[in-house]
Design a protein around this motif. Structure first.
Motif, PDB file in Angstrom:
ATOM      1  N   VAL A 148      -6.761  -1.633  -4.894  1.00 39.31           N
ATOM      2  CA  VAL A 148      -5.558  -2.239  -4.308  1.00 39.31           C
ATOM      3  C   VAL A 148      -5.572  -1.718  -2.731  1.00 39.31           C
ATOM      4  O   VAL A 148      -5.286  -2.698  -1.798  1.00 39.31           O
ATOM      5  CB  VAL A 148      -4.146  -1.576  -4.863  1.00 39.31           C
ATOM      6  CG1 VAL A 148      -3.006  -2.177  -3.933  1.00 39.31           C
ATOM      7  CG2 VAL A 148      -3.921  -2.190  -6.283  1.00 39.31           C
ATOM      8  N   VAL A 149      -5.648  -0.492  -2.433  1.00 40.94           N
ATOM      9  CA  VAL A 149      -5.917  -0.104  -1.054  1.00 40.94           C
ATOM     10  C   VAL A 149      -7.148  -0.620  -0.370  1.00 40.94           C
ATOM     11  O   VAL A 149      -7.158  -0.960   0.912  1.00 40.94           O
ATOM     12  CB  VAL A 149      -5.845   1.604  -0.868  1.00 40.94           C
ATOM     13  CG1 VAL A 149      -5.827   1.954   0.503  1.00 40.94           C
ATOM     14  CG2 VAL A 149      -4.558   2.055  -1.665  1.00 40.94           C
ATOM     15  N   LEU A 150      -8.314  -0.806  -1.053  1.00 38.34           N
ATOM     16  CA  LEU A 150      -9.461  -1.427  -0.469  1.00 38.34           C
ATOM     17  C   LEU A 150      -9.136  -2.771   0.082  1.00 38.34           C
ATOM     18  O   LEU A 150      -9.828  -2.786   1.015  1.00 38.34           O
ATOM     19  CB  LEU A 150     -10.377  -1.271  -1.697  1.00 38.34           C
ATOM     20  CG  LEU A 150     -12.028  -1.766  -1.246  1.00 38.34           C
ATOM     21  CD1 LEU A 150     -12.582  -0.349  -0.312  1.00 38.34           C
ATOM     22  CD2 LEU A 150     -12.593  -1.990  -2.460  1.00 38.34           C
ATOM     23  N   PHE A 151      -8.734  -3.651  -0.804  1.00 38.99           N
ATOM     24  CA  PHE A 151      -8.366  -5.064  -0.286  1.00 38.99           C
ATOM     25  C   PHE A 151      -7.177  -4.940   0.718  1.00 38.99           C
ATOM     26  O   PHE A 151      -7.198  -5.996   1.775  1.00 38.99           O
ATOM     27  CB  PHE A 151      -8.117  -5.662  -1.390  1.00 38.99           C
ATOM     28  CG  PHE A 151      -9.202  -6.397  -2.212  1.00 38.99           C
ATOM     29  CD1 PHE A 151      -9.894  -7.271  -1.510  1.00 38.99           C
ATOM     30  CD2 PHE A 151      -9.889  -5.529  -3.337  1.00 38.99           C
ATOM     31  CE1 PHE A 151     -11.391  -7.623  -2.344  1.00 38.99           C
ATOM     32  CE2 PHE A 151     -10.897  -6.136  -3.917  1.00 38.99           C
ATOM     33  CZ  PHE A 151     -11.738  -6.935  -3.514  1.00 38.99           C
ATOM     34  N   ALA A 152      -6.095  -3.900   0.766  1.00 40.17           N
ATOM     35  CA  ALA A 152      -5.200  -3.995   1.741  1.00 40.17           C
ATOM     36  C   ALA A 152      -5.659  -3.666   2.985  1.00 40.17           C
ATOM     37  O   ALA A 152      -4.911  -4.105   4.110  1.00 40.17           O
ATOM     38  CB  ALA A 152      -3.900  -3.046   1.179  1.00 40.17           C
ATOM     39  N   THR A 153      -6.525  -2.770   3.364  1.00 40.00           N
ATOM     40  CA  THR A 153      -7.174  -2.105   4.270  1.00 40.00           C
ATOM     41  C   THR A 153      -8.285  -3.049   4.846  1.00 40.00           C
ATOM     42  O   THR A 153      -8.742  -2.532   6.002  1.00 40.00           O
ATOM     43  CB  THR A 153      -7.256  -0.763   4.258  1.00 40.00           C
ATOM     44  OG1 THR A 153      -8.509  -0.638   3.337  1.00 40.00           O
ATOM     45  CG2 THR A 153      -6.068   0.031   3.930  1.00 40.00           C
ATOM     46  N   GLY A 154      -9.002  -3.869   4.180  1.00 41.30           N
ATOM     47  CA  GLY A 154      -9.839  -4.544   4.861  1.00 41.30           C
ATOM     48  C   GLY A 154     -11.353  -4.048   4.355  1.00 41.30           C
ATOM     49  O   GLY A 154     -12.445  -4.391   4.873  1.00 41.30           O
TER      50      GLY A 154
END
Length: 317
Positions: A148-154
């Motif tokens: 989730v955080v991987l895709f949220a932060t680019g």
């Protein structure tokens, strides 16, 4: 009627079976060293060819990232990396115990309390399997947060292929590694093609396979779903689950080796201090994490697991 070749093969198999454990390890290690030496010579021979030189000039080993790709490794990724390493190490240990232990030291029965109740007698499982499943749940939770955080932060752009030239660049990087003329990398900015594909396979293929096959073999899988069980039999899950574990072991060994061999201080600072500098802080934190994992490895035995497991169910000998 047996042929001379079949007799020779049987004789070789008999000799191999007659060797002790350490002898087998020694023979296997020697064979691996010979294969690696041959691979190095072949790679160096290929890199001396004009066509290969031209190929590697076109594809130096890394693809260009999108302009919006982030630079650097944030602190949250460092924590995720440690937790993933911590859980996967104990998952491999407990999974191997589940696979090889014939007489478990203890068993665990879930308390039939709370919102979800089990009709009839609750299922009894070994303490090793309880520990393995508990670690699996924590690892999956950590993985969900990571994705989730991987895709949220680019940050996904650093480990997901965004152009087709990642494949020839991966071949180029592989030849450079095999020739021992290792590619000049800057993991703070961009991974080479081989690293990128390996991370992608680990996160988005191997990890889901481990989860889906583990779920199929667990008690959480619906036993009465006849059609689903025919489509996805438990024998298929077992045939996949163990090789996936071996893949993770191989990945960890190669990953740690290359981290330490290609600029250890800088690489460890990337992951443990979120900085692109060369000092001993990252190494110190890494050493501390090894102590924590070694302690967890030692404590992962029935004497220490029983009190924890008894909080969630009944532990019997």
């Amino acid at each position: 009627m047996s042929t001379p070749k079949s007799k020779q093969g049987a004789a070789i198999a008999a000799r191999w079976n007659g060797l002790g454990l350490w002898s087998r390890i020694g023979v296997s290690a020697g064979a691996l060293i010979v294969l690696l030496a041959v691979a190095v010579l072949v790679a160096r021979g290929l890199m001396s060819l004009d066509g290969v030189k031209s190929f590697m000039a076109t594809y130096p080993g890394h693809s260009e990232l999108p302009a919006s790709a982030p630079v650097g490794i944030p602190a949250w990724l460092g924590w995720q990396h440690f937790l993933n390493m911590f859980f996967i190490l104990l998952i491999i240990r407990s999974g191997w115990q589940v696979r090889t232990t014939k007489r478990p030291a203890a068993h665990w029965i879930r308390n039939n309390k709370g919102l979800i109740k089990t009709p009839g007698n609750p299922t009894k499982i070994s303490l090793d399997l309880w520990f393995h499943l508990t670690l699996d749940a924590l690892w999956v939770l950590n993985g969900i947060i990571f994705v989730v955080v991987l895709f949220a932060t680019g940050q996904w752009m650093r480990i997901v292929p965004t152009s087709w030239d990642v494949f020839p660049n991966a071949i180029s990087a592989g030849l450079q590694y095999l020739s021992l003329n290792w590619p000049t990398d800057n993991g703070w900015v961009n991974y080479n093609g081989l690293q990128l594909l390996t991370y992608f396979i680990t996160v988005f293929i191997a990890a889901p396979l481990a989860i889906l096959t583990g779920l199929r073999m667990s008690g959480a899988w619906p036993k009465k779903a006849t059609t689903l069980n025919k489509i996805y039999p438990i024998t298929t899950a077992r045939a996949i689950h163990f090789p996936v574990m071996l893949y993770f072991v191989f990945f960890i060994v190669v990953h740690v080796t290359l981290v330490l061999a290609t600029g250890a201080l800088r690489n460890l600072n990337h992951m443990y201090t979120s900085s692109d500098v060369v000092n001993w802080w990252g190494f110190g934190i890494f050493a501390g994490s090894l102590v924590v994992m070694a302690a967890a490895w030692f404590l992962a035995q029935p004497l220490f697991l029983r009190p924890v497991a008894s909080l969630m169910g009944k532990v019997t000998k």
